[in-house]
Design a protein around this motif. Structure first.
Motif, short mmCIF file in Angstrom:
data_model
loop_
_atom_site.label_atom_id
_atom_site.label_comp_id
_atom_site.label_asym_id
_atom_site.label_seq_id
_atom_site.Cartn_x
_atom_site.Cartn_y
_atom_site.Cartn_z
N GLN A 18 0.84 -1.20 0.00
CA GLN A 18 0.00 0.00 0.00
C GLN A 18 0.87 1.25 0.00
N ALA A 19 1.96 1.22 0.74
CA ALA A 19 2.89 2.36 0.76
C ALA A 19 3.50 2.58 -0.62
N LEU A 20 3.79 1.49 -1.35
CA LEU A 20 4.30 1.64 -2.71
C LEU A 20 3.27 2.31 -3.61
N PHE A 21 2.00 1.92 -3.46
CA PHE A 21 0.94 2.56 -4.26
C PHE A 21 0.91 4.06 -3.98
N CYS A 22 0.92 4.42 -2.71
CA CYS A 22 0.86 5.83 -2.33
C CYS A 22 2.07 6.60 -2.87
N GLU A 23 3.26 5.99 -2.74
CA GLU A 23 4.47 6.64 -3.26
C GLU A 23 4.38 6.82 -4.77
N LEU A 24 3.93 5.78 -5.45
CA LEU A 24 3.83 5.83 -6.90
C LEU A 24 2.87 6.93 -7.36
N LEU A 25 1.75 7.05 -6.68
CA LEU A 25 0.71 7.99 -7.10
C LEU A 25 0.92 9.40 -6.54
N ASP A 26 1.96 9.58 -5.75
CA ASP A 26 2.31 10.90 -5.22
C ASP A 26 2.94 11.72 -6.34
N SER A 27 2.50 12.92 -6.51
CA SER A 27 2.99 13.74 -7.61
C SER A 27 4.46 14.13 -7.46
N THR A 28 5.04 13.96 -6.28
CA THR A 28 6.44 14.33 -6.08
C THR A 28 7.42 13.18 -6.35
N ARG A 50 -4.89 -4.19 -8.24
CA ARG A 50 -5.16 -3.22 -7.16
C ARG A 50 -4.70 -1.83 -7.56
N LEU A 51 -3.53 -1.75 -8.18
CA LEU A 51 -3.02 -0.45 -8.63
C LEU A 51 -3.95 0.17 -9.66
N GLU A 52 -4.39 -0.62 -10.61
CA GLU A 52 -5.31 -0.10 -11.64
C GLU A 52 -6.60 0.41 -11.00
#
Length: 88
Positions: A18-28, A50-52
């Motif tokens: 879940q942390a990887l998803f959040c990091e990936l989708l973070d604009s920074t 899940r990512l999709e």
């Protein structure tokens, strides 16, 4: 797109994924880091699905809530929480 062979990392519901998803989708997140995370996630069919789903939900929220602004006190509470979590 369905793959012919089902791959599963076994950690699909873990906080780390879940942390990887959040990091990936973070604009920074840098482009290079985003590619690295996408490569990691692509190894697991369940994580990829899940990512999709996460990307679709976030796009819908952005579209529906474009004009909405969080109240200032909520923004401050979230900022404090993020700072506390980061410091720990």
């Amino acid at each position: 797109m369905k793959r012919t062979k089902e791959n599963n990392c076994g950690a699909c519901t873990s906080p780390e994924v879940q942390a990887l998803f959040c990091e990936l989708l973070d604009s920074t997140t840098s482009y290079a880091r985003a590619l690295e995370i996408r490569e990691h996630i692509a190894q697991c069919d369940t994580c990829q699905e899940r990512l999709e789903s996460e990307e679709v939900v976030r796009a819908l929220v952005r579209k529906c809530c474009l004009e909405a602004k969080a109240p200032q006190n909520l923004r401050q509470r979230i900022s404090v929480e993020i700072t506390q979590i980061t410091v720990r």
